[in-house]
Design a protein around this motif. Structure first.
Motif, mmCIF file in Angstrom:
data_model
loop_
_atom_site.group_PDB
_atom_site.id
_atom_site.type_symbol
_atom_site.label_atom_id
_atom_site.label_comp_id
_atom_site.label_asym_id
_atom_site.label_seq_id
_atom_site.Cartn_x
_atom_site.Cartn_y
_atom_site.Cartn_z
ATOM 1 N N MET A 95 79.708 87.369 65.803
ATOM 2 C CA MET A 95 80.914 87.109 65.335
ATOM 3 C C MET A 95 80.703 85.926 64.179
ATOM 4 O O MET A 95 81.364 85.974 62.988
ATOM 5 N N GLN A 96 79.869 85.094 64.319
ATOM 6 C CA GLN A 96 79.549 83.964 63.425
ATOM 7 C C GLN A 96 78.595 84.363 62.222
ATOM 8 O O GLN A 96 78.317 83.503 61.233
ATOM 9 N N PRO B 28 89.712 81.543 69.101
ATOM 10 C CA PRO B 28 89.967 80.312 68.759
ATOM 11 C C PRO B 28 88.847 79.446 69.190
ATOM 12 O O PRO B 28 87.981 79.686 69.952
ATOM 13 N N GLU B 29 89.134 78.040 68.419
ATOM 14 C CA GLU B 29 87.799 77.218 68.477
ATOM 15 C C GLU B 29 87.402 76.875 69.857
ATOM 16 O O GLU B 29 86.292 76.666 70.059
ATOM 17 N N THR C 154 85.574 79.671 71.243
ATOM 18 C CA THR C 154 84.268 79.820 70.477
ATOM 19 C C THR C 154 83.123 78.822 71.303
ATOM 20 O O THR C 154 82.148 79.010 71.431
ATOM 21 N N ASN C 155 83.715 77.381 71.015
ATOM 22 C CA ASN C 155 83.003 76.470 71.665
ATOM 23 C C ASN C 155 82.471 76.654 73.224
ATOM 24 O O ASN C 155 81.341 76.448 73.523
ATOM 25 N N ALA C 156 83.097 77.192 74.057
ATOM 26 C CA ALA C 156 82.911 77.518 75.360
ATOM 27 C C ALA C 156 81.702 78.775 75.438
ATOM 28 O O ALA C 156 80.985 78.489 76.317
ATOM 29 N N LEU C 157 82.115 79.739 74.779
ATOM 30 C CA LEU C 157 81.315 80.970 74.468
ATOM 31 C C LEU C 157 79.865 80.641 74.161
ATOM 32 O O LEU C 157 79.051 80.986 74.650
ATOM 33 N N GLU C 158 79.982 79.693 73.264
ATOM 34 C CA GLU C 158 78.763 79.178 72.701
ATOM 35 C C GLU C 158 77.915 78.276 73.625
ATOM 36 O O GLU C 158 76.655 78.561 73.725
ATOM 37 N N LEU C 159 78.563 77.346 74.212
ATOM 38 C CA LEU C 159 77.796 76.820 75.124
ATOM 39 C C LEU C 159 77.231 77.621 76.290
ATOM 40 O O LEU C 159 76.112 77.300 76.732
#
Length: 293
Positions: free
Chosen positions: A54-55, A175-176, A179-184
């Motif tokens: 995604m990123q 949503p940010e 995204t932060n939760a998935l990234e973590l």
């Protein structure tokens, strides 16, 4: 000297984390491989793949070219390995799949990240997904005599790859906070997989290591050459080419041993291949990285 230091900085974290798992078991501490593996493959790795795709700032056309190159590389490896197994007179159920499919998850993903950064990781998850699809279909058919397309569709990592590709293609973003939760969650994947690799290798019992070492060298040559040939044929950029060569050339995955056990193939020679090829990779992968960087 600078190149040697660069390669050391890339490979040392990978093998140090694997060593943590290896010595953890040798010291007698408990480590539940099934639980950790399930968490990694069901939750952490899919999150890692989805966020990475995604990123990523890689053009969809470049990812498509890499996908095709990956399929071609594995097709070359399959053909060459089939010829070797037939010529030597080995049991194809036991040896064919392990010699084709490498450890693109536990070793390939972290190596791509450390060597090429986030762009490299974006490329690496594509090769990983291609390998997983082939492994769960053609690979299981080689061992068990029956494919498993249903298992491919149900694998979270395949769904994460397709969903991540869709978000990349459409330019969407979660949503940010999500995204932060998935990234973590995804950040757990690489250390978990590397430590588990060390644990699995420490628990394997092996025999007939001379043959395993020779076959591991043959696998390395075939896979490295196939990755390079596919990269050249599709005109991949240097990072994509480097990632493809490294991913295809990774050692035999521990999952090959587990599949052999599950479907009644001779698992002990596969265990030998896992250990021999993993130990060989300590020398071979830094040399490959020095070649592609």
């Amino acid at each position: 000297m600078n190149l040697a230091l660069t390669v050391l900085n890339i490979t040392a974290p990978v093998f140090l984390l694997a060593a943590v798992g290896f010595f953890w078991v040798k010291l007698g501490f408990e480590y539940r491989v099934q639980f950790v593996t399930r968490m990694a493959m069901t939750l952490a790795v899919p999150c890692l793949i989805f966020v990475a795709l995604m990123q990523t700032e890689i053009a969809p056309e470049a990812l498509a070219a890499l996908s095709l190159a990956s399929f071609v590389a594995y097709a070359i490896v399959m053909l060459a390995t089939f010829l070797v197994v037939r010529l030597v007179g080995l049991d194809s159920r036991t040896y064919l799949a392990p010699l084709i499919f490498g450890n693109t998850g536990n070793l390939g993903l972290p190596l791509a990240l450390f060597a090429f950064g986030e762009v490299g990781l974006g490329y690496a998850v594509v090769v990983f997904a291609v390998m997983a699809i082939l492994s769960f279909t053609v690979g299981i058919w080689m061992v068990a005599g029956a494919g498993s397309f249903k298992k491919v569709i149900s694998e979270p990592l395949v769904a994460a790859t397709l969903l991540g590709a869709l978000f990349l293609w459409q330019g969407w973003e979660t949503p940010e906070f999500l995204t932060n939760a998935l990234e973590l969650v995804g950040q757990m994947a690489i250390p978990m997989m590397l430590i588990t690799l060390g644990v699995a290798v420490a628990r394997l019992e092996t025999a007939a290591m001379t043959q395993a070492v020779l076959l591991s060298v043959v696998k390395l040559v075939i896979c490295g050459a196939a990755g390079w040939a596919a990269a050249v044929a599709f005109g991949l950029d240097p990072i994509a080419a480097g990632v493809l060569i490294v991913q295809v050339a990774t050692p035999v995955a521990v999952t090959s041993y587990l599949i052999a056990e599950k479907y009644g193939a001779d698992a002990q020679p596969v265990a030998g291949l896992v250990v021999a090829s993993t130990l060989l990779s300590v020398i071979a992968l830094p040399l490959i990285l020095a070649f592609v960087i």
